[in-house]
Design an enzyme around this catalytic site. Sequence first.
Site, PDB file in Angstrom:
ATOM      1  N   GLU A  79     -73.335  70.051  46.470  1.00 20.58           N
ATOM      2  CA  GLU A  79     -74.888  70.383  45.730  1.00 20.58           C
ATOM      3  C   GLU A  79     -75.191  69.084  46.864  1.00 20.58           C
ATOM      4  O   GLU A  79     -74.566  69.046  47.831  1.00 20.58           O
ATOM      5  CB  GLU A  79     -74.302  69.275  44.949  1.00 20.58           C
ATOM      6  CG  GLU A  79     -73.582  69.346  43.703  1.00 20.58           C
ATOM      7  CD  GLU A  79     -74.372  69.921  43.209  1.00 20.58           C
ATOM      8  OE1 GLU A  79     -75.968  70.518  43.194  1.00 20.58           O
ATOM      9  OE2 GLU A  79     -74.181  70.953  41.828  1.00 20.58           O
ATOM     10  N   ARG A  89     -76.459  65.202  28.068  1.00 22.79           N
ATOM     11  CA  ARG A  89     -77.000  66.712  26.920  1.00 22.79           C
ATOM     12  C   ARG A  89     -75.591  66.676  26.044  1.00 22.79           C
ATOM     13  O   ARG A  89     -76.016  66.455  24.755  1.00 22.79           O
ATOM     14  CB  ARG A  89     -76.349  67.873  27.998  1.00 22.79           C
ATOM     15  CG  ARG A  89     -77.126  69.777  26.643  1.00 22.79           C
ATOM     16  CD  ARG A  89     -77.307  70.392  27.428  1.00 22.79           C
ATOM     17  NE  ARG A  89     -75.580  70.009  28.556  1.00 22.79           N
ATOM     18  CZ  ARG A  89     -74.241  70.456  28.345  1.00 22.79           C
ATOM     19  NH1 ARG A  89     -74.260  70.997  27.274  1.00 22.79           N
ATOM     20  NH2 ARG A  89     -73.394  70.678  29.073  1.00 22.79           N
ATOM     21  N   CYS A 142     -71.320  64.026  37.025  1.00 20.50           N
ATOM     22  CA  CYS A 142     -71.393  64.019  38.834  1.00 20.50           C
ATOM     23  C   CYS A 142     -72.344  63.532  39.283  1.00 20.50           C
ATOM     24  O   CYS A 142     -71.895  63.233  40.364  1.00 20.50           O
ATOM     25  CB  CYS A 142     -71.268  65.879  38.519  1.00 20.50           C
ATOM     26  SG  CYS A 142     -70.097  66.460  38.132  1.00 20.50           S
ATOM     27  N   HIS A 166     -69.121  71.823  42.576  1.00 20.44           N
ATOM     28  CA  HIS A 166     -69.439  71.920  41.746  1.00 20.44           C
ATOM     29  C   HIS A 166     -68.560  73.269  41.125  1.00 20.44           C
ATOM     30  O   HIS A 166     -68.571  74.180  42.311  1.00 20.44           O
ATOM     31  CB  HIS A 166     -70.655  72.258  40.828  1.00 20.44           C
ATOM     32  CG  HIS A 166     -71.247  70.509  40.359  1.00 20.44           C
ATOM     33  ND1 HIS A 166     -72.214  70.388  40.467  1.00 20.44           N
ATOM     34  CD2 HIS A 166     -70.382  70.423  38.896  1.00 20.44           C
ATOM     35  CE1 HIS A 166     -72.180  69.277  39.184  1.00 20.44           C
ATOM     36  NE2 HIS A 166     -70.925  69.463  38.785  1.00 20.44           N
TER      37      HIS A 166
HETATM   38  N1  PCA Z   1     -68.897  67.738  35.374  1.00 15.88           N
HETATM   39  C1  PCA Z   1     -69.328  67.426  35.208  1.00 15.88           C
HETATM   40  C2  PCA Z   1     -69.078  65.425  34.621  1.00 15.88           C
HETATM   41  C3  PCA Z   1     -67.784  65.848  34.491  1.00 15.88           C
HETATM   42  C4  PCA Z   1     -67.524  67.359  34.925  1.00 15.88           C
HETATM   43  O1  PCA Z   1     -66.906  67.515  35.879  1.00 15.88           O
HETATM   44  C5  PCA Z   1     -70.706  66.919  35.210  1.00 15.88           C
HETATM   45  O2  PCA Z   1     -70.926  68.183  35.775  1.00 15.88           O
HETATM   46  O3  PCA Z   1     -71.827  66.410  35.030  1.00 15.88           O
END
Ligand code: PCA
Length: 204
Positions: A79, A89, A142, A166
């Site tokens: 990111e 969501r 996140c 991610h």
């Molecule tokens: N993914 C979610 C929250 C926790 C995770 O592992 C997100 O992308 O916000």
Amino acid sequence: MRVLLTGFEAFGGQPVNPSERVVHRLARHSLPGIELHTAILPVDHEQGPAALLDAVEHFRPDAVICLGEAGGRMRISIERVAINLLDDRIPDNAGRQLVDQPIVADGPAAYFCTLPVRRLAAAIQDVGVPVELSLSAGTFLCNQVTYTLLHYLSQQHATCRAGFIHLPFLPEQAVRVERPVASMSLETMTLGLTTALQALAQCS
Ligand code: PCA
């Protein structure tokens, strides 16, 4: 170099979170030049960001990499930015669903991640692991922990580098989803993150 690596607990009805698995794998490795500290964050709008800032204050790292799951993404996604918006969501694990709210009232609209994102992506690609740079960490936990961390570091005028990566679903998660969805093995994700940590240590 002191590095804090965090993952998240499972959420959204999934039995596991790939980020938690990768953190546990990496905690067993010893990497030259890196003193690694790890934490698993709750998927909870209050406790998640608080647990991250506690870990930062406790370990005083030179760099922080937070990991999380982004089911449906095809590659490891580094990111680049966190935005000042909560817009869920699905509810968090405490049952709270926040819509159209700022993370920090009157905070800046966004922060750029301060990890050397291009270098990390190049290093991961070089070992044959699919990777991309991403312009959205979403508007859930996140993004919230990343924004909260970057805001905190900015207020402290800290030199600590920080950002978010991610991860796709694990294969065992993808088989539970009815539509065709991408996945990546734990071994491949672990190789990608080990490589990112080594590249980060070389940048310091
Ligand atoms: N993914 C979610 C929250 C926790 C995770 O592992 C997100 O992308 O916000």
